[in-house]
Design an enzyme around this catalytic site. Structure first.
Site, PDB file in Angstrom:
ATOM      1  N   ASP A  54       0.814  -1.220   0.000  1.00  0.00           N
ATOM      2  CA  ASP A  54       0.000   0.000   0.000  1.00  0.00           C
ATOM      3  C   ASP A  54       0.844   1.265   0.000  1.00  0.00           C
ATOM      4  OD1 ASP A  54      -2.186  -1.591   0.076  1.00  0.00           O
ATOM      5  OD2 ASP A  54      -3.090  -0.663   1.843  1.00  0.00           O
ATOM      6  N   ASP A  55       0.255   2.309  -0.593  1.00  0.00           N
ATOM      7  CA  ASP A  55       0.776   3.680  -0.602  1.00  0.00           C
ATOM      8  C   ASP A  55       1.883   3.853  -1.657  1.00  0.00           C
ATOM      9  OD1 ASP A  55      -0.990   3.763   1.517  1.00  0.00           O
ATOM     10  OD2 ASP A  55       0.575   3.727   3.041  1.00  0.00           O
ATOM     11  N   HIS A 105      -5.803   3.307  -4.593  1.00  0.00           N
ATOM     12  CA  HIS A 105      -5.847   3.472  -3.133  1.00  0.00           C
ATOM     13  C   HIS A 105      -6.291   4.902  -2.801  1.00  0.00           C
ATOM     14  CE1 HIS A 105      -5.032   2.252   0.924  1.00  0.00           C
ATOM     15  NE2 HIS A 105      -3.881   2.876   1.070  1.00  0.00           N
ATOM     16  N   HIS A 109      -5.694   9.763  -0.038  1.00  0.00           N
ATOM     17  CA  HIS A 109      -5.523   8.913   1.136  1.00  0.00           C
ATOM     18  C   HIS A 109      -6.225   9.455   2.371  1.00  0.00           C
ATOM     19  CE1 HIS A 109      -3.475   6.091   3.933  1.00  0.00           C
ATOM     20  NE2 HIS A 109      -3.403   5.338   2.864  1.00  0.00           N
ATOM     21  N   TYR A 146      -6.945   3.177   4.984  1.00  0.00           N
ATOM     22  CA  TYR A 146      -7.185   2.702   6.357  1.00  0.00           C
ATOM     23  C   TYR A 146      -8.269   1.625   6.396  1.00  0.00           C
ATOM     24  CZ  TYR A 146      -4.978   7.266   6.889  1.00  0.00           C
ATOM     25  OH  TYR A 146      -4.154   8.347   6.748  1.00  0.00           O
ATOM     26  N   HIS A 201       3.332  -2.425   4.215  1.00  0.00           N
ATOM     27  CA  HIS A 201       3.491  -1.002   3.891  1.00  0.00           C
ATOM     28  C   HIS A 201       4.944  -0.698   3.531  1.00  0.00           C
ATOM     29  CE1 HIS A 201      -0.337  -0.904   6.114  1.00  0.00           C
ATOM     30  NE2 HIS A 201      -0.593   0.147   5.377  1.00  0.00           N
TER      31      HIS A 201
HETATM   32 ZN   LIG Z   1      -2.716   3.366   2.763  1.00  0.00          ZN
END
Ligand SMILES: [Zn+2]
Length: 237
Positions: A54-55, A105, A109, A146, A201
């Site tokens: 993610d991210d 995503h 965010h 989240y 992550h």
């Molecule tokens: Zn995230």
């Protein structure tokens, strides 16, 4: 008379508390939402898993992750943030060129609860466009920031035939485990089962990044192979 009003108010307050608490639990559930399909893992017997990151994409880290995956011959799924992809388009293109999956995503965010329909739509459509510009041509799945969703987000996703992809293995959610790459590997080994979707992550957390090699080696040692989320979903369709 007065007593009656006090009682009625107490009942209303209690009801509001119960409904709010239930909404909070539902908003963070990995396995339930009010509309559309939510996928925390794929129901299968084969020893197959999906690694999801993610991210980002973050310059520098992206290259490092890609090189680890390339060396191991593993394909993964990157749920990227639209704003980051806009800032770092080259990283997005590298992920696609290496044959990995790009997922949405959101653009900024933010927690996508108590937001307007137009905000939700723009967050998702803008990011999808950026993912297309990076050269990714297959179906784009969505992962809420989240893991938060309540009514309008699932409704929009369902209406536009997008799947919500969550996860069933999340070592980074436990601070004590997240702080040590060895513990992350151990946690993943313990919790993973056939069809698991593993969340790491790597873009923002160095211990998570450090754990990738160990996670791959450990799971391979147990006979697992790695697929992207879409590949794994296709195995049951
Ligand atoms: Zn995230």
């Amino acid at each position: 008379m007065r007593n009656k009003w006090v009682k009625a108010s107490l009942v209303i307050v209690a009801a509001v508390i119960v409904v709010t608490a239930a909404a909070f639990q539902i908003s963070k559930s990995r396995t339930f939402q009010f509309f559309g399909e939510i996928v925390p893992r794929v129901n299968m017997r084969q020893k197959v898993v999906a690694l999801t990151f993610d991210d980002g994409p973050t310059p520098g880290v992206t290259e490092e992750v890609l090189s680890i995956l390339n060396e191991a011959g593993v394909k993964a799924t990157f749920f990227v943030i639209g704003a980051e992809l806009e800032r770092n388009p080259e990283e997005g293109r590298k992920i696609v060129a290496a044959g990995h999956e790009l997922g949405n995503h959101s653009y900024s965010h933010k927690r996508m609860v108590l937001k307007t329909p137009s905000f939700i739509e723009s967050e998702i459509e803008r990011t999808d466009q950026l993912i297309r510009q990076a050269g990714y041509q297959s179906t784009i799945h969505f992962r809420p920031p989240y893991g938060k969703k309540l009514i309008l987000l699932p409704y929009f996703l369902a209406r536009t035939s997008r799947k919500t992809i969550t996860w069933d293995v999340e070592p980074d959610s436990y601070p004590e485990i997240a702080a040590d790459s060895n513990k992350i590997v151990a946690h993943v080994m313990e919790k993973t089962k056939p069809g698991s979707i593993i969340l790491l992550h790597v873009m923002g957390r160095s211990e998570s990044l450090k754990a990738v090699k160990g996670v791959i080696a450990g799971l391979k040692g147990q006979g697992y192979s790695f697929k992207t989320v879409s590949e794994m979903l296709a195995m049951t369709d």
